[in-house]
Design a protein around this motif. Structure first.
Motif, PDB file in Angstrom:
ATOM      1  N   GLN A 188      33.674  39.237  30.813  1.00 36.20           N
ATOM      2  CA  GLN A 188      34.812  38.363  31.120  1.00 36.20           C
ATOM      3  C   GLN A 188      36.041  39.179  31.509  1.00 36.20           C
ATOM      4  O   GLN A 188      36.795  38.777  32.400  1.00 36.20           O
ATOM      5  CB  GLN A 188      35.108  37.480  29.905  1.00 36.20           C
ATOM      6  CG  GLN A 188      34.035  36.442  29.637  1.00 36.20           C
ATOM      7  CD  GLN A 188      34.179  35.768  28.282  1.00 36.20           C
ATOM      8  OE1 GLN A 188      34.650  36.378  27.308  1.00 36.20           O
ATOM      9  NE2 GLN A 188      33.780  34.511  28.190  1.00 36.20           N
ATOM     10  N   ILE A 189      36.238  40.321  30.860  1.00 38.13           N
ATOM     11  CA  ILE A 189      37.381  41.171  31.198  1.00 38.13           C
ATOM     12  C   ILE A 189      37.206  41.759  32.598  1.00 38.13           C
ATOM     13  O   ILE A 189      38.170  41.869  33.365  1.00 38.13           O
ATOM     14  CB  ILE A 189      37.556  42.290  30.152  1.00 38.13           C
ATOM     15  CG1 ILE A 189      37.965  41.676  28.802  1.00 38.13           C
ATOM     16  CG2 ILE A 189      38.604  43.301  30.602  1.00 38.13           C
ATOM     17  CD1 ILE A 189      39.263  40.887  28.830  1.00 38.13           C
ATOM     18  N   ALA A 190      35.988  42.145  32.941  1.00 37.56           N
ATOM     19  CA  ALA A 190      35.734  42.677  34.282  1.00 37.56           C
ATOM     20  C   ALA A 190      36.045  41.629  35.346  1.00 37.56           C
ATOM     21  O   ALA A 190      36.649  41.937  36.387  1.00 37.56           O
ATOM     22  CB  ALA A 190      34.287  43.143  34.388  1.00 37.56           C
ATOM     23  N   GLU A 191      35.648  40.403  35.098  1.00 40.56           N
ATOM     24  CA  GLU A 191      35.937  39.315  36.047  1.00 40.56           C
ATOM     25  C   GLU A 191      37.436  39.095  36.173  1.00 40.56           C
ATOM     26  O   GLU A 191      37.973  38.942  37.279  1.00 40.56           O
ATOM     27  CB  GLU A 191      35.246  38.029  35.590  1.00 40.56           C
ATOM     28  CG  GLU A 191      35.429  36.865  36.528  1.00 40.56           C
ATOM     29  CD  GLU A 191      34.699  35.614  36.051  1.00 40.56           C
ATOM     30  OE1 GLU A 191      34.947  34.537  36.632  1.00 40.56           O
ATOM     31  OE2 GLU A 191      33.892  35.710  35.104  1.00 40.56           O
ATOM     32  N   LEU A 192      38.127  39.092  35.034  1.00 38.59           N
ATOM     33  CA  LEU A 192      39.581  38.920  35.051  1.00 38.59           C
ATOM     34  C   LEU A 192      40.254  40.082  35.762  1.00 38.59           C
ATOM     35  O   LEU A 192      41.205  39.880  36.537  1.00 38.59           O
ATOM     36  CB  LEU A 192      40.094  38.812  33.616  1.00 38.59           C
ATOM     37  CG  LEU A 192      41.612  38.755  33.432  1.00 38.59           C
ATOM     38  CD1 LEU A 192      42.206  37.541  34.128  1.00 38.59           C
ATOM     39  CD2 LEU A 192      41.980  38.748  31.947  1.00 38.59           C
ATOM     40  N   SER A 193      39.790  41.297  35.523  1.00 35.44           N
ATOM     41  CA  SER A 193      40.389  42.464  36.149  1.00 35.44           C
ATOM     42  C   SER A 193      40.319  42.377  37.670  1.00 35.44           C
ATOM     43  O   SER A 193      41.285  42.706  38.374  1.00 35.44           O
ATOM     44  CB  SER A 193      39.673  43.738  35.662  1.00 35.44           C
ATOM     45  OG  SER A 193      40.269  44.883  36.212  1.00 35.44           O
ATOM     46  N   GLY A 194      39.193  41.900  38.174  1.00 32.76           N
ATOM     47  CA  GLY A 194      39.067  41.730  39.613  1.00 32.76           C
ATOM     48  C   GLY A 194      40.030  40.696  40.156  1.00 32.76           C
ATOM     49  O   GLY A 194      40.631  40.888  41.226  1.00 32.76           O
ATOM     50  N   ARG A 195      40.198  39.610  39.414  1.00 33.79           N
ATOM     51  CA  ARG A 195      41.127  38.565  39.864  1.00 33.79           C
ATOM     52  C   ARG A 195      42.568  39.058  39.825  1.00 33.79           C
ATOM     53  O   ARG A 195      43.375  38.708  40.704  1.00 33.79           O
ATOM     54  CB  ARG A 195      40.977  37.314  38.986  1.00 33.79           C
ATOM     55  CG  ARG A 195      41.842  36.150  39.417  1.00 33.79           C
ATOM     56  CD  ARG A 195      41.433  35.612  40.759  1.00 33.79           C
ATOM     57  NE  ARG A 195      42.372  34.634  41.306  1.00 33.79           N
ATOM     58  CZ  ARG A 195      43.334  34.916  42.166  1.00 33.79           C
ATOM     59  NH1 ARG A 195      43.522  36.167  42.585  1.00 33.79           N
ATOM     60  NH2 ARG A 195      44.128  33.982  42.623  1.00 33.79           N
ATOM     61  N   LEU A 196      42.913  39.891  38.834  1.00 43.73           N
ATOM     62  CA  LEU A 196      44.273  40.413  38.754  1.00 43.73           C
ATOM     63  C   LEU A 196      44.578  41.357  39.909  1.00 43.73           C
ATOM     64  O   LEU A 196      45.711  41.402  40.400  1.00 43.73           O
ATOM     65  CB  LEU A 196      44.485  41.134  37.422  1.00 43.73           C
ATOM     66  CG  LEU A 196      44.442  40.264  36.163  1.00 43.73           C
ATOM     67  CD1 LEU A 196      44.762  41.103  34.939  1.00 43.73           C
ATOM     68  CD2 LEU A 196      45.393  39.079  36.257  1.00 43.73           C
ATOM     69  N   ALA A 197      43.568  42.114  40.337  1.00 44.20           N
ATOM     70  CA  ALA A 197      43.767  42.989  41.496  1.00 44.20           C
ATOM     71  C   ALA A 197      44.060  42.161  42.746  1.00 44.20           C
ATOM     72  O   ALA A 197      44.929  42.517  43.557  1.00 44.20           O
ATOM     73  CB  ALA A 197      42.533  43.860  41.708  1.00 44.20           C
ATOM     74  N   GLU A 198      43.348  41.050  42.896  1.00 43.82           N
ATOM     75  CA  GLU A 198      43.596  40.154  44.027  1.00 43.82           C
ATOM     76  C   GLU A 198      44.992  39.554  43.932  1.00 43.82           C
ATOM     77  O   GLU A 198      45.713  39.455  44.933  1.00 43.82           O
ATOM     78  CB  GLU A 198      42.555  39.037  44.047  1.00 43.82           C
ATOM     79  CG  GLU A 198      41.128  39.508  44.294  1.00 43.82           C
ATOM     80  CD  GLU A 198      40.118  38.387  44.100  1.00 43.82           C
ATOM     81  OE1 GLU A 198      40.544  37.269  43.720  1.00 43.82           O
ATOM     82  OE2 GLU A 198      38.922  38.631  44.329  1.00 43.82           O
ATOM     83  N   LEU A 199      45.382  39.155  42.717  1.00 43.92           N
ATOM     84  CA  LEU A 199      46.703  38.554  42.497  1.00 43.92           C
ATOM     85  C   LEU A 199      47.807  39.536  42.859  1.00 43.92           C
ATOM     86  O   LEU A 199      48.797  39.169  43.503  1.00 43.92           O
ATOM     87  CB  LEU A 199      46.834  38.134  41.031  1.00 43.92           C
ATOM     88  CG  LEU A 199      48.088  37.342  40.633  1.00 43.92           C
ATOM     89  CD1 LEU A 199      47.978  35.916  41.136  1.00 43.92           C
ATOM     90  CD2 LEU A 199      48.243  37.339  39.109  1.00 43.92           C
ATOM     91  N   ALA A 200      47.625  40.795  42.469  1.00 43.48           N
ATOM     92  CA  ALA A 200      48.630  41.817  42.775  1.00 43.48           C
ATOM     93  C   ALA A 200      48.761  42.017  44.278  1.00 43.48           C
ATOM     94  O   ALA A 200      49.875  42.165  44.805  1.00 43.48           O
ATOM     95  CB  ALA A 200      48.250  43.129  42.094  1.00 43.48           C
ATOM     96  N   ALA A 201      47.635  42.008  44.959  1.00 42.61           N
ATOM     97  CA  ALA A 201      47.672  42.180  46.413  1.00 42.61           C
ATOM     98  C   ALA A 201      48.345  40.994  47.092  1.00 42.61           C
ATOM     99  O   ALA A 201      49.127  41.158  48.035  1.00 42.61           O
ATOM    100  CB  ALA A 201      46.249  42.363  46.944  1.00 42.61           C
TER     101      ALA A 201
END
Length: 296
Positions: A188-201
Motif C-alpha cells: 500500500q505504501i508503494a502504491e501511495l508513493s507512486g501517486r505522490l510522485a505523480e501529484l508532485a509532478a
C-alpha cells in the motif's frame, strides 16, 4: 535514512510510568520522535494532546514531538494556531503537525459537544489549513471578517495530512509537506508513493514525505493480545486479513525487516504504536529494531 518514532501511551495504559518517563526513554533510546493522538471523547480515557506534548518537550531536548493527528476542526482555528505556536516555542521548533478530519469510529458526540456538525469536518479542516500558517507565524490574518495577528509568532511546523483517497491527496497538494497513512502494508505504501510522485509532478512541487503509523507488539506477546488488537483495528473499518497484515510482531530483528520493506516502498518515517500494556519495554524493543535497521 528512515526515522523511527513511538506513540506515547494514553491515560492509564501504563501504570508504571507517565508521559515524562516515556518521553525521556524514547529520547535516550535514540528514537527520532514521540507522538500522541488527539481526541475529545475517545473510547478510552485520553489526555489533551497539546498538554501531553508540552510535558514531553519540557523533559527532552532532541526528540521531535508530533500530533498523530490533531483534529483541527474540533477547535477554533485561532486557538489551534495559538497552541501550535506555543508548543513550537516551548519545544524549540520540534513540532511535527499531523492533521486529520476525525474518524467515524469515534462517533459524533464530541462534534455535537463543541457545536460542529460532523458532516462539515472536512470543509472546516480545509478552511483551517488555509489560515493556519499565517496565524502560527504571527502574520495579520482575516478570520470571518476580523483581522488578527497572534503573538508571539512561531515557525510553522511541517504539516502531515492524514487519511486516504482523493480528499487526502487534495489537501496534501494544497497544504501538506507530507502524508500520514496509518496501518499500511509495504504494498500500500508503494502504491501511495507512486501517486505522490505523480501529484508532485502535477503541482510542480517536491514529492511529499510519507510517515506511516504501524501497530506493534514486539517480543513475547500472546496470541490473545494479538487477536484483541486485530479486533480493535477491524473497528476502524479494516478487514481481519488487512489488520493482521499490518501488525508488526516478533523479535526486533523481524520488525527491522518489516521496517526496511516499508522504507523500500517509500516510507520516510515509521511510528510504532504499541498495543501491549508494558509500553516502556515496547519502546526499548522498538529502539532495538531501529538500531538493527541502521546496521549494515
Amino acid at each position: 535514512m528512515i526515522h523511527i518514532g513511538v506513540n506515547l501511551p494514553s491515560f492509564g495504559v501504563d501504570e508504571k510510568a507517565g508521559v515524562a518517563e516515556h518521553a525521556r526513554l524514547a529520547e535516550a533510546a535514540g528514537l527520532e520522535s514521540i507522538w500522541v493522538g488527539d481526541h475529545l471523547r475517545p473510547v478510552k480515557p485520553f489526555l489533551d494532546s497539546t498538554l501531553v506534548l508540552a510535558t514531553a518537550a519540557a523533559v527532552t531536548e532532541r526528540v521531535k514531538v508530533g500530533f498523530g493527528v490533531m483534529v483541527l476542526a474540533l477547535r477554533p482555528v485561532a486557538w489551534a494556531a495559538k497552541q501550535v505556536a506555543s508548543l513550537q516555542h516551548l519545544s524549540g521548533d520540534r513540532v511535527l503537525l499531523g492533521v486529520g478530519t476525525g474518524g467515524e469510529p469515534h462517533g459524533d458526540v464530541a462534534w455535537r459537544a463543541v457545536g460542529v456538525p460532523f458532516a462539515e469536518r472536512g470543509r472546516r479542516t480545509d478552511a483551517a489549513l488555509e489560515l493556519l500558517p499565517g496565524l502560527v507565524e504571527g502574520r495579520p490574518t482575516e478570520i470571518d471578517g476580523v483581522e488578527i495577528a497572534l503573538t508571539p509568532g512561531a515557525t510553522m511546523p511541517p504539516v502531515l495530512i492524514a487519511g486516504s483517497g482523493p480528499a487526502m491527496l487534495r489537501r496534501l497538494a494544497r497544504h501538506g509537506d507530507g502524508c500520514y497513512p496509518a496501518f499500511s502494508t509495504p504494498g500500500q505504501i508503494a502504491e501511495l508513493s507512486g501517486r505522490l510522485a505523480e501529484l508532485a509532478a502535477e503541482h510542480d512541487r517536491p514529492v511529499p514525505s510519507i510517515t506511516v503509523a504501524v501497530s506493534i507488539g514486539l517480543g513475547d506477546v500472546t496470541g490473545a493480545e494479538i487477536d484483541a488488537q486485530v479486533r480493535r483495528l477491524t473497528g476502524y473499518g479494516m478487514s481481519e486479513e488487512d489488520a493482521r497484515a499490518t501488525l508488526v510482531t516478533g523479535a526486533p530483528a523481524q520488525a527491522a525487516e518489516h521496517f526496511a520493506e516499508l522504507a523500500a516502498a517509500g516510507a520516510h518515517r515509521i511510528i510504532g504504536m504499541p498495543f501491549p500494556s508494558d509500553r516502556l519495554r515496547q519502546t526499548e524493543l522498538l529502539a532495538e529494531a531501529a538500531s538493527a535497521l541502521r546496521s549494515p
